[in-house]
Design an enzyme around this catalytic site. Sequence first.
Site, PDB file in Angstrom:
ATOM      1  N   LYS A 140       0.910  -1.262   0.087  1.00 45.03           N
ATOM      2  CA  LYS A 140      -0.152  -0.111   0.141  1.00 45.03           C
ATOM      3  C   LYS A 140       0.754   1.178  -0.016  1.00 45.03           C
ATOM      4  CE  LYS A 140       0.948   1.396   4.564  1.00 45.03           C
ATOM      5  NZ  LYS A 140       1.673   2.509   4.599  1.00 45.03           N
ATOM      6  N   PRO A 198       9.929  -4.376  -0.089  1.00 45.68           N
ATOM      7  CA  PRO A 198      11.038  -4.176   1.076  1.00 45.68           C
ATOM      8  C   PRO A 198      10.482  -3.973   2.401  1.00 45.68           C
ATOM      9  CG  PRO A 198      10.856  -2.269  -0.409  1.00 45.68           C
ATOM     10  CD  PRO A 198       9.662  -3.339  -1.081  1.00 45.68           C
ATOM     11  N   VAL A 199      11.174  -4.261   3.328  1.00 50.83           N
ATOM     12  CA  VAL A 199      10.849  -3.924   4.907  1.00 50.83           C
ATOM     13  C   VAL A 199      11.176  -2.683   5.366  1.00 50.83           C
ATOM     14  CG1 VAL A 199      10.753  -6.375   5.283  1.00 50.83           C
ATOM     15  CG2 VAL A 199      12.851  -5.350   5.696  1.00 50.83           C
ATOM     16  N   ALA A 200      10.264  -2.271   6.284  1.00 48.09           N
ATOM     17  CA  ALA A 200      10.648  -0.806   6.952  1.00 48.09           C
ATOM     18  C   ALA A 200      10.712   0.293   5.973  1.00 48.09           C
ATOM     19  CB  ALA A 200      12.159  -0.990   7.840  1.00 48.09           C
ATOM     20  N   ALA A 201       9.823  -0.062   5.231  1.00 49.68           N
ATOM     21  CA  ALA A 201       9.771   0.956   3.917  1.00 49.68           C
ATOM     22  C   ALA A 201       8.444   1.787   3.714  1.00 49.68           C
ATOM     23  CB  ALA A 201       9.682  -0.021   2.481  1.00 49.68           C
ATOM     24  N   LEU A 248       5.550   0.735   3.131  1.00 46.10           N
ATOM     25  CA  LEU A 248       4.648   0.169   2.064  1.00 46.10           C
ATOM     26  C   LEU A 248       3.785  -1.030   2.660  1.00 46.10           C
ATOM     27  CD1 LEU A 248       7.470  -0.268  -0.561  1.00 46.10           C
ATOM     28  CD2 LEU A 248       5.447   1.302  -0.647  1.00 46.10           C
ATOM     29  N   GLY A 249       3.602  -1.246   3.896  1.00 41.46           N
ATOM     30  CA  GLY A 249       2.828  -2.338   4.441  1.00 41.46           C
ATOM     31  C   GLY A 249       3.070  -3.576   4.175  1.00 41.46           C
ATOM     32  N   GLY A 250       4.249  -3.948   4.074  1.00 37.57           N
ATOM     33  CA  GLY A 250       4.342  -5.276   3.471  1.00 37.57           C
ATOM     34  C   GLY A 250       4.247  -6.348   4.557  1.00 37.57           C
ATOM     35  N   SER A 289       2.147  -5.884   7.296  1.00 35.97           N
ATOM     36  CA  SER A 289       0.922  -5.977   7.653  1.00 35.97           C
ATOM     37  C   SER A 289       0.192  -6.736   6.728  1.00 35.97           C
ATOM     38  CB  SER A 289       0.317  -4.382   7.633  1.00 35.97           C
ATOM     39  OG  SER A 289       0.955  -3.794   8.642  1.00 35.97           O
ATOM     40  N   ASP A 312      -2.184  -1.392  10.336  1.00 34.86           N
ATOM     41  CA  ASP A 312      -2.344  -1.302   9.187  1.00 34.86           C
ATOM     42  C   ASP A 312      -3.079  -2.739   8.431  1.00 34.86           C
ATOM     43  OD1 ASP A 312      -1.351   1.080   8.813  1.00 34.86           O
ATOM     44  OD2 ASP A 312       0.267   0.773   7.897  1.00 34.86           O
TER      45      ASP A 312
HETATM   46  O1  C5P Z   1      -0.092  -0.917  14.954  1.00 40.15           O
HETATM   47  P1  C5P Z   1       1.407  -1.301  14.683  1.00 40.15           P
HETATM   48  O2  C5P Z   1       2.082  -2.263  15.487  1.00 40.15           O
HETATM   49  O3  C5P Z   1       1.763  -1.582  13.270  1.00 40.15           O
HETATM   50  O4  C5P Z   1       2.380  -0.006  15.154  1.00 40.15           O
HETATM   51  C1  C5P Z   1       3.751   0.029  15.211  1.00 40.15           C
HETATM   52  C2  C5P Z   1       4.272   1.415  16.248  1.00 40.15           C
HETATM   53  O5  C5P Z   1       3.804   2.541  15.337  1.00 40.15           O
HETATM   54  C3  C5P Z   1       3.292   1.491  17.549  1.00 40.15           C
HETATM   55  O6  C5P Z   1       3.903   0.716  18.533  1.00 40.15           O
HETATM   56  C4  C5P Z   1       3.449   2.966  17.732  1.00 40.15           C
HETATM   57  O7  C5P Z   1       4.556   3.215  18.429  1.00 40.15           O
HETATM   58  C5  C5P Z   1       3.333   3.371  16.181  1.00 40.15           C
HETATM   59  N1  C5P Z   1       1.918   3.998  15.705  1.00 40.15           N
HETATM   60  C6  C5P Z   1       1.599   4.883  16.309  1.00 40.15           C
HETATM   61  N2  C5P Z   1       0.208   5.349  15.711  1.00 40.15           N
HETATM   62  C7  C5P Z   1      -0.554   4.818  14.992  1.00 40.15           C
HETATM   63  C8  C5P Z   1      -0.125   3.478  14.363  1.00 40.15           C
HETATM   64  C9  C5P Z   1       1.402   3.064  14.678  1.00 40.15           C
HETATM   65  O8  C5P Z   1       2.003   5.803  17.275  1.00 40.15           O
HETATM   66  N3  C5P Z   1      -1.630   5.204  14.628  1.00 40.15           N
END
Ligand code: C5P
Length: 295
Positions: free
Chosen positions: A8, A91-94, A96-98, A100, A133
């Site tokens: 995404k 790619p990861v940490a990108a 792009l929601g990979g 998720s 996500d």
């Molecule tokens: O939900 P997810 O595990 O992907 O989120 C990872 C981290 O990103 C959360 O622990 C939080 O620190 C941050 N986050 C946030 N607000 C959001 C989504 C993520 O602060 N709406």
Amino acid sequence: MKFLSPAKINLYLKVICRRTDGYHSLETLFERVSLCDEITISAVKGNIRFSCSDPALPKDSTNLAYRAALLLRNRFNVRNGARIHLKKRIPVAAGLGGGSSNAATVLLGLNKVWRLKLSQQTLLELAAELGSDVPFFILNTSFALAESRGEKLCVYKPAERAKIWHCLVKPPFGISTKEAYGALKAPICPKSRKSSDSLTLQKANAKMLLHSIHEGRSNDLSKLLTNSLEVIQNNRVATILKIKEKLIQCGAIGSLMSGSGSTVFGIFRTRKEAQQAARFFQKKKDWRVFIASTF
Ligand code: C5P
């Protein structure tokens, strides 16, 4: 059975405020794009066996896709096991929601393979437990508006034919979602916020944005493409801004960092223009560059 697990991008992402549970309240427009991982799932006796084409990715319960399988198996007392293989391209940490998307695809896939017949609502709830996500990828839609921490969704159907062409550019560094949000100094959320008002506004915003893309109005578009998380600390922001600028020079009608980064996307009128821009970035060592369209 084989399943596609798409990426995404966020066409806008506005962080509204900081919640007391460690998350941020946001408003965003998700677009599902054609860059996909591939997940093969088969039912087997015994446990969950998980493998991945990328040796750098964890194969234990710290992997969200594996965690999705365990959650489903434990919650519904499934006796069957499954063999899950993830072929990674996103790619990861990108941003792009990979991860998720992989988790959502495993939920959807195992629901079929194990014949659980779980409703979309149940899958959405499980998805929200896994990550903010993840629910978007349960919905079978190209566009969705999201609020709250990203899990509260509204399917969005654009008025115009909406296949958008993108060049996705990921520099050599990644950005962790937690870190990107942590760097923000967002105000604490007030006790009551009317979400129905924000949804009406979001629909109007999304309509304007997609209309500007359709009409190729880059001036209007530049005001609508915003991402609160683009203000990431240290010198990485300089690289992000340079990519955005270069994409525009290469003919993009708009450009933005996706989600918490580090991928930057350009919006192009045609596939050919997106490919031309990709050629410039492909020369760079350790950068990942993709052409993708609305999926
Ligand atoms: O939900 P997810 O595990 O992907 O989120 C990872 C981290 O990103 C959360 O622990 C939080 O620190 C941050 N986050 C946030 N607000 C959001 C989504 C993520 O602060 N709406």
